[in-house]
Design an enzyme around this catalytic site. Structure first.
Site, PDB file in Angstrom:
ATOM      1  N   ALA B  10       0.855  -1.187   0.000  1.00 25.08           N
ATOM      2  CA  ALA B  10       0.000   0.000   0.000  1.00 25.08           C
ATOM      3  C   ALA B  10       0.889   1.233   0.000  1.00 25.08           C
ATOM      4  O   ALA B  10       1.593   1.489   0.972  1.00 25.08           O
ATOM      5  CB  ALA B  10      -0.911  -0.008   1.219  1.00 25.08           C
ATOM      6  N   LEU B  12       2.766   3.488  -3.403  1.00 29.23           N
ATOM      7  CA  LEU B  12       3.785   3.266  -4.434  1.00 29.23           C
ATOM      8  C   LEU B  12       4.501   4.574  -4.753  1.00 29.23           C
ATOM      9  O   LEU B  12       4.660   4.955  -5.904  1.00 29.23           O
ATOM     10  CB  LEU B  12       3.164   2.667  -5.709  1.00 29.23           C
ATOM     11  CG  LEU B  12       2.733   1.195  -5.610  1.00 29.23           C
ATOM     12  CD1 LEU B  12       2.053   0.757  -6.910  1.00 29.23           C
ATOM     13  CD2 LEU B  12       3.926   0.282  -5.323  1.00 29.23           C
ATOM     14  N   GLY B  13       4.929   5.257  -3.712  1.00 26.53           N
ATOM     15  CA  GLY B  13       5.785   6.437  -3.889  1.00 26.53           C
ATOM     16  C   GLY B  13       7.220   5.974  -4.103  1.00 26.53           C
ATOM     17  O   GLY B  13       7.465   4.893  -4.658  1.00 26.53           O
ATOM     18  N   GLY B  16       7.855   2.625  -2.049  1.00 24.31           N
ATOM     19  CA  GLY B  16       7.050   1.522  -2.563  1.00 24.31           C
ATOM     20  C   GLY B  16       7.502   1.090  -3.949  1.00 24.31           C
ATOM     21  O   GLY B  16       7.576  -0.108  -4.250  1.00 24.31           O
ATOM     22  N   ILE B 138      19.456   1.717   8.165  1.00 24.84           N
ATOM     23  CA  ILE B 138      20.298   1.222   9.259  1.00 24.84           C
ATOM     24  C   ILE B 138      19.516   0.201  10.083  1.00 24.84           C
ATOM     25  O   ILE B 138      18.416   0.501  10.553  1.00 24.84           O
ATOM     26  CB  ILE B 138      20.732   2.387  10.186  1.00 24.84           C
ATOM     27  CG1 ILE B 138      21.464   3.462   9.369  1.00 24.84           C
ATOM     28  CG2 ILE B 138      21.607   1.872  11.317  1.00 24.84           C
ATOM     29  CD1 ILE B 138      21.799   4.701  10.186  1.00 24.84           C
ATOM     30  N   GLY B 189      15.703  18.259  -2.599  1.00 30.01           N
ATOM     31  CA  GLY B 189      14.756  17.208  -2.221  1.00 30.01           C
ATOM     32  C   GLY B 189      15.055  16.579  -0.871  1.00 30.01           C
ATOM     33  O   GLY B 189      14.467  15.568  -0.503  1.00 30.01           O
ATOM     34  N   GLU B 192      11.237  18.831   2.951  1.00 30.21           N
ATOM     35  CA  GLU B 192       9.891  19.003   2.433  1.00 30.21           C
ATOM     36  C   GLU B 192       9.622  20.478   2.153  1.00 30.21           C
ATOM     37  O   GLU B 192      10.300  21.362   2.686  1.00 30.21           O
ATOM     38  CB  GLU B 192       8.863  18.529   3.466  1.00 30.21           C
ATOM     39  CG  GLU B 192       9.063  17.126   3.971  1.00 30.21           C
ATOM     40  CD  GLU B 192       8.673  16.069   2.940  1.00 30.21           C
ATOM     41  OE1 GLU B 192       7.819  16.352   2.077  1.00 30.21           O
ATOM     42  OE2 GLU B 192       9.250  14.971   2.986  1.00 30.21           O
ATOM     43  N   ASP B 203      10.147  14.970  13.872  1.00 30.76           N
ATOM     44  CA  ASP B 203      10.444  13.700  13.211  1.00 30.76           C
ATOM     45  C   ASP B 203      11.439  12.897  14.056  1.00 30.76           C
ATOM     46  O   ASP B 203      11.253  11.696  14.285  1.00 30.76           O
ATOM     47  CB  ASP B 203      11.016  13.978  11.816  1.00 30.76           C
ATOM     48  CG  ASP B 203      11.475  12.714  11.123  1.00 30.76           C
ATOM     49  OD1 ASP B 203      10.620  11.942  10.668  1.00 30.76           O
ATOM     50  OD2 ASP B 203      12.707  12.497  11.046  1.00 30.76           O
ATOM     51  N   LYS B 207      10.942   9.095  16.075  1.00 29.02           N
ATOM     52  CA  LYS B 207      11.865   7.961  15.959  1.00 29.02           C
ATOM     53  C   LYS B 207      12.474   7.629  17.325  1.00 29.02           C
ATOM     54  O   LYS B 207      12.594   6.461  17.698  1.00 29.02           O
ATOM     55  CB  LYS B 207      12.952   8.289  14.941  1.00 29.02           C
ATOM     56  CG  LYS B 207      12.411   8.445  13.513  1.00 29.02           C
ATOM     57  CD  LYS B 207      13.460   9.062  12.595  1.00 29.02           C
ATOM     58  CE  LYS B 207      12.935   9.231  11.178  1.00 29.02           C
ATOM     59  NZ  LYS B 207      13.813  10.109  10.369  1.00 29.02           N
TER      60      LYS B 207
END
Lengths: 440, 440
Positions: B10, B12-13, B16, B138, B189, B192, B203, B207
């Site tokens: 689920a 497909l970027g 994916g 990693i 890139g 964002e 972020d 994690k």
């Protein structure tokens, strides 16, 4: 809860004792995590009565590890005796043949007999785990065998022997000679009374041959490793490296080339700013270059009773977490029958930069002769440095240091041979390969 | 050979698509290694017809990922949509409830709902794997969950966000301002269009909260992380750090203290010579301090389609290698019911060294006042540096930099508050914590 996992430990030296303590003192924690108890039901060691700081009461004692492997009431045989042959090999073989999982830290045995042991494990439907055999506590076997599944590895290299890295680090940091640092390493217990196996690179070669098999899906070929130790690295070499922006490390390197797989162990120049250059003392490190993942580096304690016991315990816990009869984890990453024959790429065709240090008589034309011999062999130079004589002496041999651009081993050997033939060298030339690394 | 393992993807970027390509182009290699085929039987994505460079012929398409999770003929549901809530959460929940294994790269979802998903996986006898959710390629989840079994972790810290590390590296290396480096990261890139989530530290906090649970056996507590981002780090701070022998990194740190567990994300001073200081650009790194193993460091690509897909593929392969119905690998390292409540150690009781930069009016007695306020709060100073005015100006505010010995957050806040009260500061004080690290 599933039945307890019963383990037998053969070898109660530093690692075996650390493992015994860890399993007994962390019994409840391990049972919570693994969903079943881990219980030591049998041990075998050289001396039954040595004081190890813990009691063996209630544990079955075996004088003969092979008998323990074959007969004891155990699910897992943990081999911590060491040595490539018997009794370790006979015991591991007996355990696998009797349908017991085997966990071992024995790199020498695996380097020689790893493929046949892997086959035996597969045909008996049991696991052969050996995280502790390479780079001590660093989980490089698991990373290669599991995390990197599906990747093609291009190169793997690392600092795999803490003794050598300790000596090289101490020489560089404190401006000491090789012999002095070796003696110190022996005093501190970092080097064996007979240090040859470490400092001549054979220990690194054993470990590298196991990593090579996992990296490239080939049979283990420990005898096909090109090996140079660190015994002829002088403090002058380390100073010269430093001036040119390098550190000297004993690396094990395996990579795919156009003609096969190179396996090399030798002193290596790595840029000071690279990650691997920062790995100091008895610490080990491994870098893996893989086509999907990219570059992964692992570093940590490469030896020591506790660190090694941690890796053994991880292997035992993996077995405890799985359920008997339902594992499919080939020891060498793929079924032994699918391992390709190892095709050696000869060291003569190795490509890379070289550091060459020459002690020359101070005669007219020597510089020109050296430069000509390099050019004759198609070697281009990145730098050439003439060092002042020690203490500003007016005569005596001078040191000339060359750093080449990428070339081949055979060209370098040919050029150095031609230079030797001219008769103006005093002493053997020092030739050290430069390894390409990612800059830190 | 066992039946093929059927997977549904689920999303497909970038990740994916990289996973789809890896599984289809390496079909035979994976089958050899895993002892069974891995076949993609279903996919779901936003747009069916987008050109991804590969064909979806023969693969069942689902517009609704939740329907795919529940109804498709799959053994494994791979969730690569992202986002902490639905549809990712609804789909993962549906898949687990239907007895399908789940592999996900979704740190936000795990940070919020990881414990309930882990419980659901356990009660349905399936696996929840999420190597890709933390530090990209990693294998830190596997190291924590498997290799370190039996260890007690004392501290775990790392560079977990490539965007922030890229910006800080670029500022330091090329003497550029924050805004300029952020704009560049966006062009390349690495960041964002709305970079707030990365640069404000959230972020990293997600994690970290997952690593904390694995490290200490506690419930995930993402809302209990103390978070400061990198938006107020100036090039002056980076210069001052450099002069004092430090690099500034955005670290996530979790450690046990006398009062609980500290979880902190903030710009951190680390010694230039430490391994973690060498981790540059978008590379991530994690260091784990454990009582049996010692200190382990892993570094590698923390993001990117291929690196992340490699971690997802490793998770899928682990499932392929095990045999259905016989896994026992709790998602968070121990059964969810055995996870302890998280007990927060307040940031006020954090102990460590501090870097404090003050812009002061050049008045008689300012130095003495600063030193007195520090002493009044029981803070001893390792160094105090007064920097020349920019461009050698004769007046205007001067910068005073203090480096403290180990002290507490509450003392530092009290001292800085008292100094602010004196009225000679221009601008806000900059306070950056120093993290103790092993020297490289």
């Amino acid at each position: 809860m599933t039945d307890a996992l019963k383990i037998g430990i053969a070898g109660l030296g530093t690692v075996g004792s650390a493992l015994f303590r860890a399993i007994t003192t962390r019994h409840n924690m391990l049972a919570d995590i693994c969903g079943r108890e881990i219980v030591i039901t049998a041990v075998s060691a050289r001396s039954r009565n040595r004081d190890r700081g813990f009691s063996l009461d209630g544990v079955n004692w075996y004088d003969d590890p092979v008998a323990m492997a074959r007969e004891a009431d155990i699910d897992v045989f943990v081999e911590l005796m060491g040595g490539e042959g018997d009794p370790a090999l006979a015991a591991a073989t007996a355990a696998l043949a009797a349908g017991r999982h085997v966990v071992t830290a024995n790199k020498a045995m695996l380097a020689r007999h790893g493929v046949e042991l892997a086959k035996l494990a597969e045909s008996n439907g049991v696991l052969l785990n050996f995280e502790a055999a390479v780079a001590g506590g660093i989980p490089v076997i698991k990373a290669m065998r599991e995390s990197l599944t599906g990747n093609s590895v291009q190169r793997i290299y690392g600092i795999l022997n803490g003794t050598c890295n300790y000596i090289l680090t101490r020489m560089q940091r404190d401006n000491l000679g090789f012999a002095e640092c070796l003696a110190e390493a022996q005093r501190l217990g970092y080097a064996e009374a007979d240090p040859a196996f470490d400092i001549e690179g054979n220990d690194t070669a054993h470990k590298l041959s196991i990593l090579t098999s996992l990296a490239f899906g080939t049979q283990i070929a420990a005898d096909e490793v090109y090996v140079e130790g660190i015994t002829n690295i002088s403090i002058d070499d380390i100073h010269a490296a430093d001036e040119l922006g390098y550190r000297i490390k004993l690396l094990g390197v395996a990579l795919k080339t156009g003609t096969g797989i190179e396996q090399r162990v030798h002193p290596t120049m790595v840029p000071k700013g690279s990650m691997i250059a920062q790995v100091e003392g008895v610490t080990n490190a491994v870098t893996i270059e893989a086509d999907i993942l990219g570059e992964l580096m692992l570093s940590g304690p490469g030896a020591g009773g506790d660190a090694t016991a941690s890796a053994v315990l991880g292997d035992v816990a993996d077995i405890a977490k799985s359920r008997p009869g339902h594992q499919h984890a080939p020891a060498l990453g793929r079924p032994a029958a699918k391992l390709e024959p190892y095709q050696r790429a000869q060291i003569q065709s190795h490509e890379g930069g070289y550091f060459i240090s020459l002690k020359v008589d101070d005669r007219a034309g020597v510089f020109a002769s050296i430069a000509t011999k390099m050019a004759d062999n198609g070697i281009s130079l990145e730098s050439i440095v003439q060092r002042a004589r020690p203490g500003g002496a007016a005569d005596g041999p001078q040191t000339v240091i060359l750093v080449t651009h990428a070339t081949t081993e055979s060209k370098v050997r040919s050029a150095v041979g031609a230079i030797k033939g001219e008769g103006y060298l005093s002493g053997e030339p020092q030739v050290i390969r430069i390894e390409r690394t990612r800059e830190g």
